[in-house]
Design a protein around this motif. Structure first.
Motif, PDB file in Angstrom:
ATOM      1  N   THR A   1       0.821  -1.219   0.000  1.00  0.00           N
ATOM      2  CA  THR A   1       0.000   0.000   0.000  1.00  0.00           C
ATOM      3  C   THR A   1       0.848   1.258   0.000  1.00  0.00           C
ATOM      4  OG1 THR A   1      -0.126  -0.074   2.415  1.00  0.00           O
ATOM      5  CG2 THR A   1      -1.907  -1.147   1.176  1.00  0.00           C
ATOM      6  N   SER A   2       2.169   1.105   0.163  1.00  0.00           N
ATOM      7  CA  SER A   2       3.081   2.248   0.110  1.00  0.00           C
ATOM      8  C   SER A   2       4.464   1.724  -0.224  1.00  0.00           C
ATOM      9  CB  SER A   2       3.104   2.990   1.454  1.00  0.00           C
ATOM     10  OG  SER A   2       3.806   2.232   2.428  1.00  0.00           O
ATOM     11  N   THR A   3       5.417   2.605  -0.283  1.00  0.00           N
ATOM     12  CA  THR A   3       6.796   2.193  -0.563  1.00  0.00           C
ATOM     13  C   THR A   3       7.631   2.091   0.701  1.00  0.00           C
ATOM     14  OG1 THR A   3       7.474   4.491  -0.900  1.00  0.00           O
ATOM     15  CG2 THR A   3       6.736   3.249  -2.852  1.00  0.00           C
ATOM     16  N   THR A   4       7.005   2.305   1.858  1.00  0.00           N
ATOM     17  CA  THR A   4       7.748   2.276   3.124  1.00  0.00           C
ATOM     18  C   THR A   4       7.268   1.125   3.996  1.00  0.00           C
ATOM     19  OG1 THR A   4       6.166   3.775   4.176  1.00  0.00           O
ATOM     20  CG2 THR A   4       8.060   4.771   3.049  1.00  0.00           C
ATOM     21  N   GLY A   5       7.894   1.000   5.189  1.00  0.00           N
ATOM     22  CA  GLY A   5       7.461  -0.005   6.159  1.00  0.00           C
ATOM     23  C   GLY A   5       7.606  -1.407   5.618  1.00  0.00           C
ATOM     24  N   GLY A   6       6.509  -2.169   5.649  1.00  0.00           N
ATOM     25  CA  GLY A   6       6.547  -3.561   5.217  1.00  0.00           C
ATOM     26  C   GLY A   6       6.946  -3.737   3.773  1.00  0.00           C
ATOM     27  N   ALA A   7       6.596  -2.751   2.933  1.00  0.00           N
ATOM     28  CA  ALA A   7       6.988  -2.852   1.527  1.00  0.00           C
ATOM     29  C   ALA A   7       8.503  -2.854   1.377  1.00  0.00           C
ATOM     30  CB  ALA A   7       6.375  -1.715   0.723  1.00  0.00           C
ATOM     31  N   GLN A   8       9.199  -2.093   2.245  1.00  0.00           N
ATOM     32  CA  GLN A   8      10.657  -2.119   2.210  1.00  0.00           C
ATOM     33  C   GLN A   8      11.187  -3.509   2.581  1.00  0.00           C
ATOM     34  OE1 GLN A   8      11.227   1.454   4.796  1.00  0.00           O
ATOM     35  NE2 GLN A   8      12.779   1.966   3.276  1.00  0.00           N
ATOM     36  N   THR A   9      10.501  -4.155   3.503  1.00  0.00           N
ATOM     37  CA  THR A   9      10.925  -5.486   3.938  1.00  0.00           C
ATOM     38  C   THR A   9      11.003  -6.459   2.773  1.00  0.00           C
ATOM     39  OG1 THR A   9       9.886  -5.147   6.094  1.00  0.00           O
ATOM     40  CG2 THR A   9      10.378  -7.404   5.491  1.00  0.00           C
ATOM     41  N   MET A  10      10.072  -6.302   1.811  1.00  0.00           N
ATOM     42  CA  MET A  10      10.028  -7.290   0.738  1.00  0.00           C
ATOM     43  C   MET A  10      10.332  -6.731  -0.652  1.00  0.00           C
ATOM     44  SD  MET A  10       7.062  -6.427  -1.027  1.00  0.00           S
ATOM     45  CE  MET A  10       7.138  -7.882  -2.035  1.00  0.00           C
ATOM     46  N   SER A  11      10.500  -5.407  -0.800  1.00  0.00           N
ATOM     47  CA  SER A  11      10.760  -4.919  -2.168  1.00  0.00           C
ATOM     48  C   SER A  11      11.452  -3.562  -2.194  1.00  0.00           C
ATOM     49  CB  SER A  11       9.441  -4.835  -2.951  1.00  0.00           C
ATOM     50  OG  SER A  11       8.551  -3.910  -2.347  1.00  0.00           O
ATOM     51  N   GLU A  12      12.358  -3.293  -1.264  1.00  0.00           N
ATOM     52  CA  GLU A  12      13.075  -2.020  -1.280  1.00  0.00           C
ATOM     53  C   GLU A  12      13.817  -1.859  -2.610  1.00  0.00           C
ATOM     54  OE1 GLU A  12      16.111   0.551   1.568  1.00  0.00           O
ATOM     55  OE2 GLU A  12      15.267  -1.354   2.260  1.00  0.00           O
ATOM     56  N   SER A  13      13.695  -0.715  -3.190  1.00  0.00           N
ATOM     57  CA  SER A  13      14.182  -0.478  -4.543  1.00  0.00           C
ATOM     58  C   SER A  13      15.660  -0.812  -4.690  1.00  0.00           C
ATOM     59  CB  SER A  13      13.946   0.978  -4.935  1.00  0.00           C
ATOM     60  OG  SER A  13      14.391   1.216  -6.259  1.00  0.00           O
ATOM     61  N   GLY A  14      15.980  -1.670  -5.661  1.00  0.00           N
ATOM     62  CA  GLY A  14      17.345  -2.014  -6.005  1.00  0.00           C
ATOM     63  C   GLY A  14      17.990  -3.058  -5.123  1.00  0.00           C
ATOM     64  N   ASP A  15      17.358  -3.425  -4.012  1.00  0.00           N
ATOM     65  CA  ASP A  15      17.943  -4.422  -3.118  1.00  0.00           C
ATOM     66  C   ASP A  15      17.731  -5.835  -3.661  1.00  0.00           C
ATOM     67  OD1 ASP A  15      18.697  -2.408  -1.468  1.00  0.00           O
ATOM     68  OD2 ASP A  15      17.590  -3.094   0.305  1.00  0.00           O
ATOM     69  N   ASN A  16      18.686  -6.704  -3.333  1.00  0.00           N
ATOM     70  CA  ASN A  16      18.581  -8.119  -3.700  1.00  0.00           C
ATOM     71  C   ASN A  16      17.848  -8.884  -2.596  1.00  0.00           C
ATOM     72  OD1 ASN A  16      20.266  -8.546  -6.257  1.00  0.00           O
ATOM     73  ND2 ASN A  16      21.630  -7.327  -4.952  1.00  0.00           N
ATOM     74  N   PHE A  17      16.831  -9.623  -2.995  1.00  0.00           N
ATOM     75  CA  PHE A  17      15.992 -10.348  -2.040  1.00  0.00           C
ATOM     76  C   PHE A  17      16.079 -11.854  -2.295  1.00  0.00           C
ATOM     77  CE2 PHE A  17      14.263  -6.132  -1.780  1.00  0.00           C
ATOM     78  CZ  PHE A  17      13.831  -6.014  -0.476  1.00  0.00           C
ATOM     79  N   LEU A  18      15.763 -12.591  -1.223  1.00  0.00           N
ATOM     80  CA  LEU A  18      15.769 -14.062  -1.263  1.00  0.00           C
ATOM     81  C   LEU A  18      14.492 -14.573  -0.630  1.00  0.00           C
ATOM     82  CD1 LEU A  18      17.335 -16.859  -1.520  1.00  0.00           C
ATOM     83  CD2 LEU A  18      18.026 -16.443   0.865  1.00  0.00           C
ATOM     84  N   MET A  19      13.878 -15.563  -1.256  1.00  0.00           N
ATOM     85  CA  MET A  19      12.759 -16.280  -0.640  1.00  0.00           C
ATOM     86  C   MET A  19      13.026 -17.781  -0.696  1.00  0.00           C
ATOM     87  SD  MET A  19       9.156 -14.467  -1.778  1.00  0.00           S
ATOM     88  CE  MET A  19       9.435 -14.565  -3.560  1.00  0.00           C
ATOM     89  N   TYR A  20      12.808 -18.458   0.433  1.00  0.00           N
ATOM     90  CA  TYR A  20      12.679 -19.916   0.468  1.00  0.00           C
ATOM     91  C   TYR A  20      11.189 -20.200   0.575  1.00  0.00           C
ATOM     92  CZ  TYR A  20      17.660 -19.788   1.752  1.00  0.00           C
ATOM     93  OH  TYR A  20      19.010 -19.566   1.778  1.00  0.00           O
ATOM     94  N   ILE A  21      10.653 -20.971  -0.371  1.00  0.00           N
ATOM     95  CA  ILE A  21       9.207 -21.200  -0.430  1.00  0.00           C
ATOM     96  C   ILE A  21       8.940 -22.701  -0.475  1.00  0.00           C
ATOM     97  CG2 ILE A  21       7.067 -20.689  -1.649  1.00  0.00           C
ATOM     98  CD1 ILE A  21       8.362 -18.295  -2.905  1.00  0.00           C
ATOM     99  N   TRP A  22       8.021 -23.141   0.383  1.00  0.00           N
ATOM    100  CA  TRP A  22       7.624 -24.548   0.411  1.00  0.00           C
ATOM    101  C   TRP A  22       6.129 -24.682   0.149  1.00  0.00           C
ATOM    102  CZ3 TRP A  22      11.273 -22.673   3.879  1.00  0.00           C
ATOM    103  CH2 TRP A  22      12.509 -23.339   3.920  1.00  0.00           C
ATOM    104  N   ALA A  23       5.762 -25.718  -0.583  1.00  0.00           N
ATOM    105  CA  ALA A  23       4.374 -26.145  -0.716  1.00  0.00           C
ATOM    106  C   ALA A  23       4.204 -27.443   0.064  1.00  0.00           C
ATOM    107  CB  ALA A  23       4.013 -26.358  -2.189  1.00  0.00           C
TER     108      ALA A  23
END
Length: 860
Positions: A724-746
Motif C-alpha cells: 500500500t506504500s513504498t515504506t514499512g513492510g513494503a521495504q521489507t520485501m521490495s526495497e528499490s534495487g535491493d537483492n531479495f531471497l525467498m525460500y518457499i515450500w508447498a
C-alpha cells in the motif's frame, strides 16, 4: 437403499490402486491380538536347547496401551522356572514407557537392560530383536536389543556385566523352562495378558542373528525379510498366525506349536507391517490412545471404546487422517447400547487442526451423526460451510452397525444403518449425502461418547470383521481387495497403508532418487577448525542450514542459488556476508575449506545441519510475474529458492515461485540491508489474513496490509504480496534495487506438512497429524511470544525429542521437560504444558518434513 451384494470376494480381488504395492518382497499376512483383560498368552515349554549360550528372538508388534504404568500390565514376554527365577520384557512402571528386560535369580541377582528409548507410538509397527550370545568376549555384546534395525542406547546395563563369557542363560532357553508371550502366572510379576498385537514371532535357537537377518532398509524404510531360510535349532519357532483355528502353529519345521490361551479366532487380524497390490492391506487405522479423553479406555486392539462412568463427553480420534481432496473411504462401527434419553454417542470426522482437549479428548464434532438424534456440528471454522440432510433418520438401536462413507474428492459423507441408507442416499452415485462441506482440509475419524452411552461399541476399519466376536463377519473387501467388512463398501476404500495416497515422485516404492530422505535430511558433525568434508547425507544439498549445538553461535544459511560462500543468519537482521568457510556442496554432503570457520566448523564444537535438495544449483529466469525472479525449484519436494530485485513499488506485486502448488510456508530476507525494515519475514498459510512473523524474533504474529502475502491471490505458479506504500513492510520485501531471497515450500502429502494447533496446557499435550514420521518439526506460537523451536531426528534418535534449538536464537542446544515432543510414525505429540509450545487455548503453527511417509513408516 441397500448396499447390495458383495462386489468382490476377499480373495482374488482387483489390484490395489496405491502405487508400489509390491514394495515388500516378503509379506506378513496376519497378526494376533492379545488382551490384558482376557489374560491372553502363547506358551511353550522348552526342550533340550541347541545352545543355552546363543539364541535370538525377533518379533513385530504394535502397542495398544501407553498409559497403564503397572509392570504386570505390559508383560510382553516372560520365561522362567517359577518363584524368583525369571526374565521378563516389560515397560518401566512410569509414564516414560522405557523398555525393560529384567533378569532375576541365579547368578544375575536383579539385573536389567533398560532402554533410553520410550515406546509411545501406537499408530504403526515396531520390529524388535533380542540377541543373546555369551560367547562374545565383550560384555556389551553378550546381550543386545535392537529396534527397527538399530541397537538402542541404555539407561541401565547391569545385566551385561552379570553375564560371564560362555555362561548359559539360565531360565530362558533351557529345558523345562516355560516361555510365554503375554506373561506367566507365578513367574516374573505373576500376571498374564498384555495389550499388544504380535506378528512374525521367531526364536532361533543356537544362532546369534543380527537384525538384518529379519529386516532390511529399502529406500529409507525398514521392512521385514523372509525368515524361513534361517536356522531355528531345536527349540526354535516361527509364528505366522495364519491359521485362525491354531494361532500358535509353528512354521519353523520343528512343530514347536505354542499353546494358545484366551485368544479367539476373531483375534486373528489382517493388520500387518506389509502390504501388496492384491489382498494384504498392511497397517490399518485404529483409535488413537494419544488423542483420547481422560474418562474412557480403549480395548480390543484400540477398536473398542470401553465402559466408563461419569457425565462428561469423552472420545478418541483415529490414527489416520484423511487427505484433503483425495479418495473415497469407508469404515464401520458396531453400536452397543446407545439408547438413553438424549445421551447418544457421536461417530464422524473432525478437522485435524481442532478438537482435542486434555479433559475430553475430542471436544470438536465437525461432521458427526448423533446415533440417536441426527446430525450435529460444533464449528465450521476449518471445514467451511456445512450442509446437512437427516431426513428420515431414526436412532440406532442396540446391536446395529453404522457404516460411514466419506467422499473427500467431492466433500460428501453418508451414514448407513445395517446396510441401508435414508432419503434415497447413495454414495456410489453421490446422491443425497447426510453432510457436505466446502473446505479442503484433512479430517480424522472420531468416536465420542456421553458417559457410558455407546461404550463397548467397536469400530472396524477392515482389519477384523466380527467386531470382536459380536457378529458374523460379512467377508466384504473394499474396492482394492483389502479388509473384511460386514457390508459392501462399493467403490470406497479401507483406511489402511496399502490405500494411502502418495505421489509416485516421492514414493519409496516408485523412486530411488526422490523419496523423503533424498529430499531432506538433518546430519550431525563435529568441527575440526580446518578442512573437512561432512558426508553421509545421501544427496547433494541446495540449502544447508547450520547451527552450533554446544556453543552460542548463530544459525548460518547457505544455498546453491546464491553461491556456496554467501551466508545469511536467521537469528538476526544482518545483511548477507561473503565467507570462505563452506567451500562446496558435494554429492553426499558438503565441505569446509579451512578458513573463516567460526560458527560452523569450530574445532571440537558439535553441529547439526538441516539440508534440503532442490535442483543442483540450476536456476531459470522467470518473467510471468510483475517482478522478475530467478528460480531454482524441485516440484517433487515442494521447495523453491527464489531471488529477485526490489522495485520499490506501492501496489500489489506477483512473482513466480514455480512450485506447481500454492505456497504454504515462506521465509524472505533483504540480502543488502539490515534493521527493523529488513527483518526475515515468515509467512505460513494457516495464519489469519495478512498475518506474518519475524523469523529472527520470538514475537507473536503481526498483521499488516503492506508487505505481506496476499494468500487469497496465490496460485500454483505465482505468489502475490500486498503493498500500500513504498515504506514499512513494503521495504521489507521490495526495497528499490535491493537483492531479495525467498525460500518457499508447498505442502507435499507424505513429505511436508504446515499446520496449526490449539494447545491444551497439559503435559499430555495435543497430537498433530502430519501423515508421515517427521525428521524435523519446528513450532511457533501465534498469539504470544515464543521461539521457533526445532526438533529433529538426528539429535533426537528416540523419544522423547527433548534436545531443542531455535531458529531465532544463537543460544546453544537445551533440553529438559519444557518444550519436548514425541516424534511418531504419523505425526508428533506435544509432551509439555509450557506456553511456548502448548499453552491452554494458545494458538500455534508448525512446519514439518518427513523421514518416511506414514504409508511405510515403522513406529518410533
Amino acid at each position: 437403499m441397500s448396499l447390495g451384494a458383495n462386489k468382490q470376494a476377499l480373495m482374488g480381488a482387483a489390484g490395489a490402486s496405491g502405487a508400489g504395492g509390491d514394495f515388500y518382497s516378503y509379506q506378513i499376512t496376519n497378526s494376533v491380538r492379545m488382551s490384558k483383560s482376557a489374560n491372553s498368552t502363547l506358551k511353550i515349554t522348552a526342550g533340550t536347547a541347541s545352545s543355552e549360550k546363543t539364541f535370538t528372538y525377533s518379533w513385530w508388534w504394535k502397542r495398544y496401551n501407553v498409559t497403564d504404568t503397572a509392570t504386570n500390565s505390559t508383560l510382553v514376554f516372560c520365561a522362567g522356572t517359577g518363584g524368583g527365577t525369571y526374565v521378563f520384557f516389560t515397560f518401566t512402571n512410569s509414564s516414560e514407557q522405557n523398555s525393560n528386560f529384567n533378569f532375576t535369580g541365579g547368578g544375575y541377582g536383579d539385573t536389567r537392560l533398560i532402554t533410553d528409548m520410550q515406546f509411545r507410538d501406537t499408530a504403526s509397527w515396531y520390529h524388535c530383536v533380542l540377541r543373546c550370545d555369551s560367547t562374545q568376549s565383550s560384555a556389551s555384546d553378550r546381550i543386545r536389543f535392537y529396534v527397527n534395525g538399530t541397537e538402542t542406547s541404555y539407561s541401565s546395563i547391569t545385566v551385561q556385566g552379570a553375564i560371564s563369557q560362555d555362561e548359559d542363560f539360565s531360565f530362558m532357553n533351557e529345558s523345562g523352562v516355560v516361555q510365554s508371550w503375554g506373561g506367566i502366572s507365578g513367574v516374573g510379576t505373576g500376571a498374564e495378558g498384555v495389550d499388544v498385537q504380535l506378528a512374525d514371532v521367531i526364536l532361533c535357537d543356537g544362532q546369534s542373528y543380527a537384525p538384518t537377518e529379519f529386516g532390511e532398509t529399502k529406500n529409507g524404510a525398514w521392512i521385514p525379510k523372509d525368515p524361513s531360510g534361517l536356522t531355528f535349532g531345536n527349540n526354535g519357532y516361527y509364528l505366522k498366525f495364519t491359521n485362525s483355528s491354531d494361532l500358535g502353529e509353528d512354521f519353523s519345521g520343528n512343530n514347536n506349536d505354542l499353546t494358545v490361551a484366551n485368544i479367539s479366532a476373531h483375534d486373528q487380524m489382517l493388520d500387518t507391517p506389509t502390504f501388496n497390490s492384491d489382498t494384504n492391506g498392511g497397517n490399518f487405522c485404529t483409535m488413537n490412545p494419544l488423542s483420547i479423553g481422560s474418562a474412557p479406555a480403549l480395548a480390543e486392539g484400540n477398536l473398542m471404546m470401553d465402559s466408563f462412568s461419569g457425565s462428561d463427553i469423552s472420545g478418541a480420534l483415529a490414527t489416520f487422517a484423511l487427505p484433503p481432496s483425495s479418495g473415497k473411504w469407508y469404515f464401520e462401527c458396531f453400536i452397543n447400547s446407545p439408547n438413553s434419553g438424549d445421551n447418544y454417542p457421536f461417530i464422524g470426522l473432525t478437522a485435524t487442526t481442532h478438537g482435542q482437549s486434555s479433559t475430553y479428548g475430542v471436544s470438536q464434532r465437525d461432521l458427526s451423526i448423533n446415533l440417536g438424534t441426527g446430525g450435529a456440528t460444533n464449528s465450521s471454522t476449518y471445514v467451511g460451510t456445512v450442509t446437512t440432510d437427516f431426513t428420515g433418520v431414526s436412532n440406532y438401536a442396540d446391536n446395529t452397525i453404522c457404516g460411514v462413507f466419506v467422499d473427500m474428492d467431492n466433500r460428501k459423507l453418508w451414514y448407513a444403518k445395517d446396510g441401508a441408507f435414508t432419503n434415497s442416499g447413495n454414495p456410489q452415485t453421490g446422491a443425497n449425502p447426510n453432510y457436505t462441506w466446502t473446505n479442503d482440509v484433512p479430517l480424522i475419524p472420531h468416536f465420542v461418547s456421553f458417559s457410558s452411552y455407546g461404550a463397548d461399541s467397536v469400530l472396524n476399519f477392515g482389519q477384523e470383521g466380527t467386531f470382536a466376536g459380536n457378529v458374523t463377519a460379512g467377508g466384504n473387501a473394499d474396492v482394492t481387495g483389502y479388509g473384511n467388512f460386514k457390508y459392501d463398501p462399493g467403490d470406497y476404500k479401507a483406511l489402511c497403508a496399502g490405500n494411502l495416497p502418495l505421489a509416485d515422485e516421492i514414493n519409496p516404492a516408485e523412486t530411488s532418487d526422490d523419496y523423503p530422505q533424498k529430499l531432506f535430511n538433518p546430519i550431525l558433525y563435529t568441527g575440526n577448525g580446518s578442512t573437512q568434508s561432512v558426508t553421509g547425507l545421501g544427496f547433494q544439498p541446495d540449502l544447508t542450514w547450520i547451527k552450533n549445538r554446544n556453543s552460542t553461535q548463530g544459525n548460518k544459511l547457505f544455498d546453491s542459488s546464491r553461491g556456496v560462500t554467501k551466508m545469511l543468519a536467521s537469528n538476526n537482521t544482518d545483511t548477507e556476508t561473503t565467507e570462505s568457510g563452506l567451500s562446496a556442496f558435494d554429492s553426499d554432503g558438503f565441505s569446509f575449506g579451512g578458513s573463516t570457520v567460526a560458527g560452523y566448523n569450530t574445532s571440537t564444537n558439535t553441529y547439526v545441519a538441516w539440508n534440503w535438495r532442490t535442483n543442483g544449483g540450476t536456476t531459470s529466469s522467470e518473467t510471468a510475474g510483475s517482478i522478475n525472479t530467478t528460480v531454482q525449484v524441485n516440484q517433487n519436494a515442494g521447495f523453491s529458492i527464489v531471488q529477485y530485485v526490489g522495485d520499490g513499488g506501492s501496489s500489489n506485486c506477483t512473482m513466480v515461485h514455480g512450485l506447481g502448488k500454492k505456497p504454504a510456508f515462506v521465509l524472505l530476507k533483504d540480502r543488502d540491508n539490515n534493521g527493523n525494515n529488513n527483518q526475515w519475514q515468515a509467512w505460513h498459510h494457516k495464519l489469519d489474513t495478512n498475518g506474518y512473523f519475524y523469523l529472527s524474533s520470538n514475537d507473536q504474529a503481526y498483521t499488516s496490509t503492506n508487505g505481506t502475502v496476499n494468500a487469497a491471490n496465490n496460485t500454483t505458479n505465482l505468489i502475490e504480496w500486498n503493498r500500500t506504500s513504498t515504506t514499512g513492510g513494503a521495504q521489507t520485501m521490495s526495497e528499490s534495487g535491493d537483492n531479495f531471497l525467498m525460500y518457499i515450500w508447498a505442502e507435499i502429502t507424505g513429505f511436508s506438512s504446515f499446520g496449526r494447533d490449539i494447545g491444551n496446557g497439559n503435559a499430555n499435550g495435543t497430537f498433530c497429524h502430519t501423515r508421515f514420521r517427521p525428521a524435523l518439526v519446528t513450532t511457533k506460537r501465534i498469539d504470544g511470544s515464543g521461539g521457533w523451536l526445532v526438533h529433529d531426528d538426528a539429535r533426537n534418535t528416540y523419544n522423547p525429542a527433548n534436545l531443542i534449538l531455535q531458529w531465532n536464537d544463537s543460544g546453544a542446544e537445551f533440553s529438559g521437560s519444557n518444550d519436548k515432543i514425541d516424534m511418531l510414525s504419523n505425526g508428533f505429540k506435544v509432551k509439555s504444558s509450557n506456553a511456548g509450545i502448548n499453552g491452554n487455548n494458545n494458538d500455534y503453527i508448525y512446519a514439518a518434513w518427513a523421514e518416511n511417509p506414514f504409508k511405510f513408516a515403522v513406529a518410533r
